[in-house]
Write a protein that holds these residues in place. Structure first.
Motif, PDB file in Angstrom:
ATOM      1  N   LYS A  54      82.468  53.546  53.098  1.00  0.00           N
ATOM      2  CA  LYS A  54      80.894  53.078  52.879  1.00  0.00           C
ATOM      3  C   LYS A  54      80.414  51.754  54.510  1.00  0.00           C
ATOM      4  N   ALA A  55      79.959  52.103  54.518  1.00  0.00           N
ATOM      5  CA  ALA A  55      79.278  51.283  56.162  1.00  0.00           C
ATOM      6  C   ALA A  55      78.988  50.234  55.627  1.00  0.00           C
ATOM      7  N   ASN A  56      78.745  49.669  54.964  1.00  0.00           N
ATOM      8  CA  ASN A  56      79.485  47.895  54.426  1.00  0.00           C
ATOM      9  C   ASN A  56      80.859  47.305  54.683  1.00  0.00           C
ATOM     10  N   GLN A  57      81.309  48.454  54.292  1.00  0.00           N
ATOM     11  CA  GLN A  57      82.938  47.776  54.123  1.00  0.00           C
ATOM     12  C   GLN A  57      83.580  48.227  56.278  1.00  0.00           C
ATOM     13  N   MET A  58      82.633  48.761  57.140  1.00  0.00           N
ATOM     14  CA  MET A  58      83.273  49.518  58.453  1.00  0.00           C
ATOM     15  C   MET A  58      84.145  47.944  59.601  1.00  0.00           C
ATOM     16  N   VAL A  59      84.851  48.084  59.817  1.00  0.00           N
ATOM     17  CA  VAL A  59      85.715  46.845  59.967  1.00  0.00           C
ATOM     18  C   VAL A  59      85.807  47.431  61.862  1.00  0.00           C
ATOM     19  N   ARG A  60      84.736  46.614  62.443  1.00  0.00           N
ATOM     20  CA  ARG A  60      84.788  46.912  63.452  1.00  0.00           C
ATOM     21  C   ARG A  60      85.027  45.976  64.459  1.00  0.00           C
ATOM     22  N   GLY A  61      85.409  45.185  65.635  1.00  0.00           N
ATOM     23  CA  GLY A  61      85.117  44.148  66.564  1.00  0.00           C
ATOM     24  C   GLY A  61      85.888  43.857  67.744  1.00  0.00           C
ATOM     25  N   VAL A  62      85.799  42.806  68.866  1.00  0.00           N
ATOM     26  CA  VAL A  62      86.233  43.199  69.810  1.00  0.00           C
ATOM     27  C   VAL A  62      87.339  41.502  69.792  1.00  0.00           C
ATOM     28  N   VAL A  63      88.005  41.436  70.378  1.00  0.00           N
ATOM     29  CA  VAL A  63      89.176  40.635  70.543  1.00  0.00           C
ATOM     30  C   VAL A  63      89.788  40.275  72.257  1.00  0.00           C
ATOM     31  N   SER A  64      90.106  38.307  72.204  1.00  0.00           N
ATOM     32  CA  SER A  64      90.325  38.317  73.825  1.00  0.00           C
ATOM     33  C   SER A  64      91.912  37.895  73.338  1.00  0.00           C
ATOM     34  N   LEU A  65      92.754  38.743  73.521  1.00  0.00           N
ATOM     35  CA  LEU A  65      94.171  37.909  73.533  1.00  0.00           C
ATOM     36  C   LEU A  65      94.470  36.881  74.637  1.00  0.00           C
TER      37      LEU A  65
END
Length: 230
Positions: A54-65
């Motif tokens: 489901k498009a509204n449940q796609m989890v994607r992102g960036v993080v600076s460790l």
């Protein structure tokens, strides 16, 4: 089934079956159970309560460790001549445009991240079949398509990673090396998990953070008590 070596048996023996450790404990234990003779990566696998179909449940992102990944990231900056100096000053390993587009067309992909400008994305479209499967296609959401080339290169070099939930609802990410101090492994892992929590889709129902496992490249997984990181 492959027979376990003496070292692998010893490593398994240090992990209590059925036990879920605190993040502090797991960050120390993952160093102890490593059996690789090289500086192995430390990886996190987080199972989320989402339906990636489901498009509204796609989890994607960036993080600076905060402590980087411990890996020397090779960055290609596909930019116009007026941005080349900025990219080189920020530490990009390869800088240029047409000559590298030609190399990629011929199958060259010896880089970890590609950073580019919005005006160049049209030229990258035809290379989707080469870059897509390798996870190298630049994306505005991950900050790799931008006019701030120098900033983007610096962030990637210093430990900025992007992640995406797979079809099974799991996010996989490298959060360091076994040579890292346990506190740095813990802090990097905590940063990733906090970022995932912030990205929880409003449409996701029930338990969001279902399970977390920490492991090194060749070690068994160590289950983490989800409550210890929330």
């Amino acid at each position: 089934m492959a027979r376990l070596t003496k070292k692998q048996k010893e490593a398994l023996g240090k992990i209590e079956k059925g036990r879920f450790y605190s993040l502090d404990e797991a960050s120390s234990l993952v160093k102890e159970v490593n059996t690789a003779k090289f500086d192995a990566s430390v990886d996190v696998a987080v199972r989320l309560g989402v339906d990636p179909r489901k498009a509204n449940q796609m989890v994607r992102g960036v993080v600076s460790l905060p402590h980087g990944t411990g890996k020397d990231i090779k960055v290609l900056a596909l930019v116009t001549p007026d941005k080349e100096t900025e990219a080189k000053a920020a530490g990009a390993d390869y800088v240029g445009l047409d000559e590298y587009l030609d190399k990629i067309k011929k199958g060259w992909t010896d880089v970890d991240v590609i950073v580019t400008m919005p005006s160049v994305m049209g030229k990258l479209g035809p290379l989707g079949r080469v870059l897509g499967p390798r996870g190298l296609m630049p994306n505005p959401k991950s900050g790799t398509v931008t006019m701030e080339i120098g900033k983007a290169v610096t962030e990637v070099k210093s430990g900025k990673i992007d992640f995406k939930v797979d079809k099974y609802g799991i996010v996989h990410a490298s959060v360091g090396k076994v040579s890292f101090e346990a506190s740095k492994i813990r802090e990097n892992t905590q940063e990733l998990i906090q970022t995932l929590v912030k990205l929880k889709p409003t449409s996701a129902k029930g338990s969001y953070m279902k399970s977390i496992y920490l492991s090194s490249t060749m070690s068994p997984g160590i289950g983490i008590d989800v409550k210890s990181v929330n």
